[in-house]
Scaffold this motif. Structure first.
Motif, PDB file in Angstrom:
ATOM      1  N   GLU A 173       7.997 -12.676 -20.259  1.00 24.46           N
ATOM      2  CA  GLU A 173       9.375 -12.220 -20.474  1.00 24.46           C
ATOM      3  C   GLU A 173       9.630 -10.935 -19.716  1.00 24.46           C
ATOM      4  OE1 GLU A 173      13.063 -12.794 -21.477  1.00 24.46           O
ATOM      5  OE2 GLU A 173      11.517 -14.196 -22.141  1.00 24.46           O
ATOM      6  N   ARG A 176      10.103 -11.808 -16.067  1.00 22.99           N
ATOM      7  CA  ARG A 176      11.412 -12.427 -15.803  1.00 22.99           C
ATOM      8  C   ARG A 176      12.478 -11.331 -15.681  1.00 22.99           C
ATOM      9  NH1 ARG A 176      11.327 -17.254 -19.918  1.00 22.99           N
ATOM     10  NH2 ARG A 176       9.746 -18.466 -18.879  1.00 22.99           N
ATOM     11  N   LYS A 177      12.391 -10.316 -16.503  1.00 23.41           N
ATOM     12  CA  LYS A 177      13.371  -9.215 -16.429  1.00 23.41           C
ATOM     13  C   LYS A 177      13.291  -8.534 -15.089  1.00 23.41           C
ATOM     14  CE  LYS A 177      13.541  -8.275 -21.366  1.00 23.41           C
ATOM     15  NZ  LYS A 177      13.186  -7.347 -22.442  1.00 23.41           N
ATOM     16  N   ASN A 179      12.327  -9.920 -12.288  1.00 23.54           N
ATOM     17  CA  ASN A 179      12.817 -10.875 -11.289  1.00 23.54           C
ATOM     18  C   ASN A 179      14.334 -10.914 -11.284  1.00 23.54           C
ATOM     19  OD1 ASN A 179      12.691 -12.805  -9.294  1.00 23.54           O
ATOM     20  ND2 ASN A 179      12.414 -14.495 -10.728  1.00 23.54           N
ATOM     21  N   ASN A 180      14.974 -10.778 -12.435  1.00 22.74           N
ATOM     22  CA  ASN A 180      16.428 -10.831 -12.529  1.00 22.74           C
ATOM     23  C   ASN A 180      17.106  -9.578 -11.981  1.00 22.74           C
ATOM     24  OD1 ASN A 180      16.349 -13.359 -13.663  1.00 22.74           O
ATOM     25  ND2 ASN A 180      16.342 -12.588 -15.765  1.00 22.74           N
ATOM     26  N   ASN A 181      16.390  -8.505 -11.781  1.00 25.05           N
ATOM     27  CA  ASN A 181      16.983  -7.266 -11.244  1.00 25.05           C
ATOM     28  C   ASN A 181      17.202  -7.362  -9.805  1.00 25.05           C
ATOM     29  OD1 ASN A 181      17.201  -6.149 -13.709  1.00 25.05           O
ATOM     30  ND2 ASN A 181      15.228  -5.127 -13.636  1.00 25.05           N
TER      31      ASN A 181
END
Length: 181
Positions: A173, A176-177, A179-181
């Motif tokens: 998790e 993923r955070k 990667n989303n930035n």
């Protein structure tokens, strides 16, 4: 080779109409074909030959049994056959097989021998897996057991098939955070 001569039909003397022929064949037929697939057999062939000015239409009805060897136990057994096939022989300037059902023959062809056609039809009607009848019931039982079981499923699960998702590892998790930035 003499055995196969009885399957020769003189077509040059035939008028343009329908003719019916009946042939009875036995072990000698399969021996004369010089092959090892079929050990023995007996069959009857009813042939309807329709001749026209440009072609010959052959309708075959073959019934009988052929002797095979079981793939599982190597026991000999008789396989029943009941075949209906048709073949078109078109007159032409060359000899060629256009499709499985259409062949070109020369205009000056005097006679045709149907032995090869009979053998081909019989061989093509045989099952790929040659099983003695006593093993066929076992095969059918195994198939019935497989009914109702999903062996392989390639589609995505639908709304009825939803299973609760396993909890996500907190380390993934966190990645993923990032990667989303």
């Amino acid at each position: 080779m003499k055995e196969l001569q009885k399957y020769t039909i003189p077509i040059s003397s035939l008028e343009d109409k329908s003719y019916e022929f009946d042939f009875e064949s036995g072990d000698a037929f399969f021996e004369a074909m010089d092959q090892e697939l079929i050990q023995s057999g007996s069959f009857k062939t009813h042939l309807v030959l329709t001749k026209s000015s440009s072609m010959i239409h052959l309708n075959f009805h073959i019934q009988g049994t052929v002797g095979l060897i079981c793939d599982r136990s190597l026991d000999p057994f008789d396989e029943p056959i009941d075949i209906e096939e048709q073949l078109f022989l078109k007159f032409s300037d060359r000899v060629e097989e256009l499709t499985d059902e259409i062949e070109l023959i020369l205009w000056e062809t005097q006679q045709i021998n149907i032995a090869r056609y009979l053998f081909d039809f019989i061989v093509l009607s045989l099952p790929m897996k040659k099983l003695h009848p006593r093993f066929r019931q076992e095969e059918n039982d195994e198939d019935e057991e497989q009914e109702g079981k999903v062996v392989y499923r390639s589609d995505a699960p639908g709304p009825d098939d939803e299973t609760p998702e396993p909890p996500v590892d907190p380390r993934w998790e966190a990645l993923r955070k990032l990667n989303n930035n």
